[in-house]
Write an enzyme that holds these catalytic residues in place. Structure first.
Site, PDB file in Angstrom:
ATOM      1  N   GLN A  93     -15.320   0.821  -6.107  1.00  0.00           N
ATOM      2  CA  GLN A  93     -14.488  -0.340  -5.837  1.00  0.00           C
ATOM      3  C   GLN A  93     -13.155   0.286  -5.554  1.00  0.00           C
ATOM      4  O   GLN A  93     -12.274  -0.411  -4.865  1.00  0.00           O
ATOM      5  CB  GLN A  93     -14.661  -1.397  -6.535  1.00  0.00           C
ATOM      6  CG  GLN A  93     -16.101  -2.250  -6.522  1.00  0.00           C
ATOM      7  CD  GLN A  93     -16.008  -3.128  -7.396  1.00  0.00           C
ATOM      8  OE1 GLN A  93     -15.487  -4.346  -7.371  1.00  0.00           O
ATOM      9  NE2 GLN A  93     -16.676  -2.928  -8.900  1.00  0.00           N
ATOM     10  N   ASN A  94     -12.924   1.371  -6.100  1.00  0.00           N
ATOM     11  CA  ASN A  94     -11.627   1.791  -6.036  1.00  0.00           C
ATOM     12  C   ASN A  94     -11.152   2.693  -4.750  1.00  0.00           C
ATOM     13  O   ASN A  94     -11.701   3.112  -4.178  1.00  0.00           O
ATOM     14  CB  ASN A  94     -11.276   3.010  -7.385  1.00  0.00           C
ATOM     15  CG  ASN A  94     -11.446   2.430  -8.732  1.00  0.00           C
ATOM     16  OD1 ASN A  94     -11.606   1.331  -8.851  1.00  0.00           O
ATOM     17  ND2 ASN A  94     -11.753   3.291  -9.644  1.00  0.00           N
ATOM     18  N   VAL A  95      -9.778   2.259  -4.515  1.00  0.00           N
ATOM     19  CA  VAL A  95      -9.121   3.087  -3.421  1.00  0.00           C
ATOM     20  C   VAL A  95      -8.529   4.147  -3.628  1.00  0.00           C
ATOM     21  O   VAL A  95      -7.919   4.735  -2.755  1.00  0.00           O
ATOM     22  CB  VAL A  95      -8.278   2.041  -2.618  1.00  0.00           C
ATOM     23  CG1 VAL A  95      -9.120   0.468  -2.107  1.00  0.00           C
ATOM     24  CG2 VAL A  95      -7.203   1.448  -3.242  1.00  0.00           C
ATOM     25  N   ASP A  96      -8.624   4.472  -4.854  1.00  0.00           N
ATOM     26  CA  ASP A  96      -7.846   5.979  -5.175  1.00  0.00           C
ATOM     27  C   ASP A  96      -8.688   7.072  -5.020  1.00  0.00           C
ATOM     28  O   ASP A  96      -9.925   6.696  -4.628  1.00  0.00           O
ATOM     29  CB  ASP A  96      -7.337   5.754  -6.695  1.00  0.00           C
ATOM     30  CG  ASP A  96      -8.571   5.821  -7.726  1.00  0.00           C
ATOM     31  OD1 ASP A  96      -9.507   6.706  -7.675  1.00  0.00           O
ATOM     32  OD2 ASP A  96      -8.306   4.972  -8.799  1.00  0.00           O
ATOM     33  N   TYR A 120       0.750  -1.404  -0.007  1.00  0.00           N
ATOM     34  CA  TYR A 120      -0.014   0.277   0.012  1.00  0.00           C
ATOM     35  C   TYR A 120       0.982   1.197  -0.011  1.00  0.00           C
ATOM     36  O   TYR A 120       0.380   2.274  -0.564  1.00  0.00           O
ATOM     37  CB  TYR A 120      -0.952  -0.030   1.268  1.00  0.00           C
ATOM     38  CG  TYR A 120      -2.081  -0.885   0.806  1.00  0.00           C
ATOM     39  CD1 TYR A 120      -3.131  -0.800  -0.369  1.00  0.00           C
ATOM     40  CD2 TYR A 120      -2.304  -2.137   0.953  1.00  0.00           C
ATOM     41  CE1 TYR A 120      -4.168  -1.429  -0.578  1.00  0.00           C
ATOM     42  CE2 TYR A 120      -3.213  -3.136   0.652  1.00  0.00           C
ATOM     43  CZ  TYR A 120      -4.071  -2.617  -0.087  1.00  0.00           C
ATOM     44  OH  TYR A 120      -5.040  -3.606  -0.797  1.00  0.00           O
ATOM     45  N   HIS A 143     -14.423  -0.412  -0.845  1.00  0.00           N
ATOM     46  CA  HIS A 143     -13.195  -1.186  -0.555  1.00  0.00           C
ATOM     47  C   HIS A 143     -12.060  -0.237   0.239  1.00  0.00           C
ATOM     48  O   HIS A 143     -11.027  -0.728   0.325  1.00  0.00           O
ATOM     49  CB  HIS A 143     -12.494  -1.851  -1.832  1.00  0.00           C
ATOM     50  CG  HIS A 143     -13.374  -2.900  -2.571  1.00  0.00           C
ATOM     51  ND1 HIS A 143     -13.474  -3.470  -3.856  1.00  0.00           N
ATOM     52  CD2 HIS A 143     -14.572  -3.611  -1.828  1.00  0.00           C
ATOM     53  CE1 HIS A 143     -14.413  -4.350  -3.805  1.00  0.00           C
ATOM     54  NE2 HIS A 143     -15.045  -4.426  -2.883  1.00  0.00           N
ATOM     55  N   THR A 151     -15.479  -2.018 -14.534  1.00  0.00           N
ATOM     56  CA  THR A 151     -15.194  -2.998 -13.407  1.00  0.00           C
ATOM     57  C   THR A 151     -15.591  -4.397 -14.006  1.00  0.00           C
ATOM     58  O   THR A 151     -16.480  -4.650 -14.780  1.00  0.00           O
ATOM     59  CB  THR A 151     -16.123  -2.967 -12.163  1.00  0.00           C
ATOM     60  OG1 THR A 151     -16.178  -3.999 -11.354  1.00  0.00           O
ATOM     61  CG2 THR A 151     -17.449  -2.690 -12.566  1.00  0.00           C
ATOM     62  N   SER A 152     -14.902  -5.369 -13.641  1.00  0.00           N
ATOM     63  CA  SER A 152     -15.023  -6.903 -14.386  1.00  0.00           C
ATOM     64  C   SER A 152     -16.126  -7.508 -13.448  1.00  0.00           C
ATOM     65  O   SER A 152     -16.661  -8.741 -13.686  1.00  0.00           O
ATOM     66  CB  SER A 152     -13.722  -7.799 -14.044  1.00  0.00           C
ATOM     67  OG  SER A 152     -13.288  -7.913 -12.658  1.00  0.00           O
TER      68      SER A 152
HETATM   69  P1  OAD Z   1     -10.817  -5.581 -12.370  1.00  0.00           P
HETATM   70  O1  OAD Z   1      -9.255  -5.367 -12.883  1.00  0.00           O
HETATM   71  O2  OAD Z   1     -11.230  -6.784 -12.144  1.00  0.00           O
HETATM   72  O3  OAD Z   1     -11.467  -5.212 -13.664  1.00  0.00           O
HETATM   73  C1  OAD Z   1     -11.263  -4.009 -14.260  1.00  0.00           C
HETATM   74  C2  OAD Z   1     -12.339  -3.644 -15.579  1.00  0.00           C
HETATM   75  O4  OAD Z   1     -11.870  -2.364 -16.152  1.00  0.00           O
HETATM   76  C3  OAD Z   1     -12.221  -4.770 -16.829  1.00  0.00           C
HETATM   77  O5  OAD Z   1     -13.820  -5.354 -16.957  1.00  0.00           O
HETATM   78  C4  OAD Z   1     -11.644  -4.314 -18.065  1.00  0.00           C
HETATM   79  O6  OAD Z   1     -12.204  -4.591 -19.328  1.00  0.00           O
HETATM   80  C5  OAD Z   1     -12.043  -2.704 -17.635  1.00  0.00           C
HETATM   81  N1  OAD Z   1     -11.013  -1.710 -18.388  1.00  0.00           N
HETATM   82  C6  OAD Z   1      -9.648  -1.839 -18.581  1.00  0.00           C
HETATM   83  N2  OAD Z   1      -9.246  -0.490 -19.054  1.00  0.00           N
HETATM   84  C7  OAD Z   1     -10.472   0.099 -19.037  1.00  0.00           C
HETATM   85  C8  OAD Z   1     -10.504   1.641 -19.599  1.00  0.00           C
HETATM   86  N3  OAD Z   1      -9.700   2.323 -20.004  1.00  0.00           N
HETATM   87  N4  OAD Z   1     -11.995   2.050 -19.374  1.00  0.00           N
HETATM   88  C9  OAD Z   1     -13.097   1.442 -19.104  1.00  0.00           C
HETATM   89  N5  OAD Z   1     -12.856  -0.061 -18.596  1.00  0.00           N
HETATM   90  C10 OAD Z   1     -11.516  -0.456 -18.806  1.00  0.00           C
HETATM   91  O7  OAD Z   1     -11.023  -4.393 -11.484  1.00  0.00           O
HETATM   92  P2  OAD Z   1     -12.288  -4.267 -10.381  1.00  0.00           P
HETATM   93  O8  OAD Z   1     -13.446  -4.946 -11.140  1.00  0.00           O
HETATM   94  O9  OAD Z   1     -12.193  -2.668  -9.871  1.00  0.00           O
HETATM   95  O10 OAD Z   1     -10.290  -5.089  -4.110  1.00  0.00           O
HETATM   96  O11 OAD Z   1     -11.810  -5.108  -9.260  1.00  0.00           O
HETATM   97  C11 OAD Z   1     -12.616  -5.265  -8.060  1.00  0.00           C
HETATM   98  C12 OAD Z   1     -11.565  -5.129  -7.135  1.00  0.00           C
HETATM   99  O12 OAD Z   1     -10.696  -6.335  -6.846  1.00  0.00           O
HETATM  100  C13 OAD Z   1     -10.952  -4.131  -6.469  1.00  0.00           C
HETATM  101  O13 OAD Z   1     -11.773  -3.080  -5.802  1.00  0.00           O
HETATM  102  C14 OAD Z   1      -9.773  -4.462  -5.754  1.00  0.00           C
HETATM  103  C15 OAD Z   1      -9.725  -5.947  -6.359  1.00  0.00           C
HETATM  104  O14 OAD Z   1      -8.901  -7.028  -5.744  1.00  0.00           O
HETATM  105  C16 OAD Z   1      -9.541  -4.708  -3.353  1.00  0.00           C
HETATM  106  O15 OAD Z   1      -8.304  -4.494  -3.229  1.00  0.00           O
HETATM  107  C17 OAD Z   1     -10.251  -4.858  -2.013  1.00  0.00           C
END
Ligand code: OAD
Length: 233
Positions: free
Chosen positions: A87-90, A54, A105, A180-181
């Site tokens: 879900q972002n920590v930024d 972190y 998160h 978000t995925s």
């Molecule tokens: P992921 O890395 O799982 O998913 C990122 C998503 O963003 C994917 O669906 C990509 O296709 C999409 N993506 C990539 N580039 C992009 C762009 N330029 N514009 C729009 N979309 C784009 O991230 P999260 O779903 O946020 O938790 O992950 C969820 C949680 O998992 C996070 O909050 C974190 C992680 O573990 C903790 O750390 C507690």
């Protein structure tokens, strides 16, 4: 009366600010094992490893700037009541001007003593404090003498802000999901609380595993997709 938009965001909204996503090719979880650096078991096993992870996140965040997508989401506040549920920590939504951001998160720039979590109220917000982009190391203690930990919801911990997030999504007239995925629960299931009348838009360049006839998928990166979304409103 202004309509309400709930904006659910994930790492993809910050990708164009240079912050890596987690699960894309070359994402953070390719280089780090989330169970080591972002789980409650990992914390107890090796606090220093988690603290250094972190510290690195804070350093990246110091050098990152909000992008056009964060700004476009903030600008929606001119015409709508906007709740950003991230879900972002930024802190890029806040830095772009969004005034109501719920961090499901946790927040990378904040820490709290490691003993403040309990099942009743999650973590006591009173014990949370801001360290900005500074380092926090083993031996750094809160005024109560307890080791500081990141103010992050680790894997294996409850998500104290889910109830608030469910309320906000269920009140929304429009739901927008960006980058978000949808692979981490319970956050991934939030859109299901949308009112049956609310349209749901998703901005993501990748395929998304959602099956709901209301969903409009804008298959573009966040900065481009937000322009299309603004035209569709
Ligand atoms: P992921 O890395 O799982 O998913 C990122 C998503 O963003 C994917 O669906 C990509 O296709 C999409 N993506 C990539 N580039 C992009 C762009 N330029 N514009 C729009 N979309 C784009 O991230 P999260 O779903 O946020 O938790 O992950 C969820 C949680 O998992 C996070 O909050 C974190 C992680 O573990 C903790 O750390 C507690």
């Amino acid at each position: 009366m202004k309509k309400r938009i709930a904006v659910l965001t994930g790492a993809g909204v910050s990708a164009e600010s240079g912050l890596g996503t987690y699960r894309d090719n070359g994402g953070l979880w390719d280089s780090y094992d989330p169970m080591e650096v972002a789980s409650i078991e990992g914390w107890y096993r090796d606090r220093n490893k988690v603290l250094q992870f972190y510290n690195m996140q804070r350093a990246h965040l110091r050098d990152a700037k909000p992008n056009e997508a964060h700004r476009a989401i903030a600008e929606l506040e001119k015409d709508y009541i906007v709740d950003v549920i991230t879900q972002n920590v930024d802190n890029l939504h806040e830095r772009a001007g969004s005034t109501h951001v719920v961090h499901l998160h946790g927040e990378a720039t904040k820490v709290r003593p490691e003993n403040t979590y309990n099942d009743e109220d999650g973590f006591s917000e009173k014990a949370v404090f801001d360290v900005g982009y500074g380092e926090v190391n083993l031996g750094d203690k809160a005024p109560n003498g307890v080791q500081l930990r990141p103010h992050i919801v680790f894997f294996g911990e409850a998500v104290p802000k889910m109830e608030q997030a469910i309320d906000l999504v269920s009140q929304a007239d429009i739901v927008l999901i960006v980058g978000t995925s949808l692979s981490v629960y319970p956050a991934a299931g939030l859109y299901r609380f949308a009112s049956p009348d609310a349209p749901i838009y998703i901005i993501d360049p990748a395929e998304v595993p959602l099956y709901d006839s209301r969903i409009v998928h804008i298959r573009k990166v966040a900065t481009e997709g937000m322009k299309d979304f603004a035209k569709m409103l």
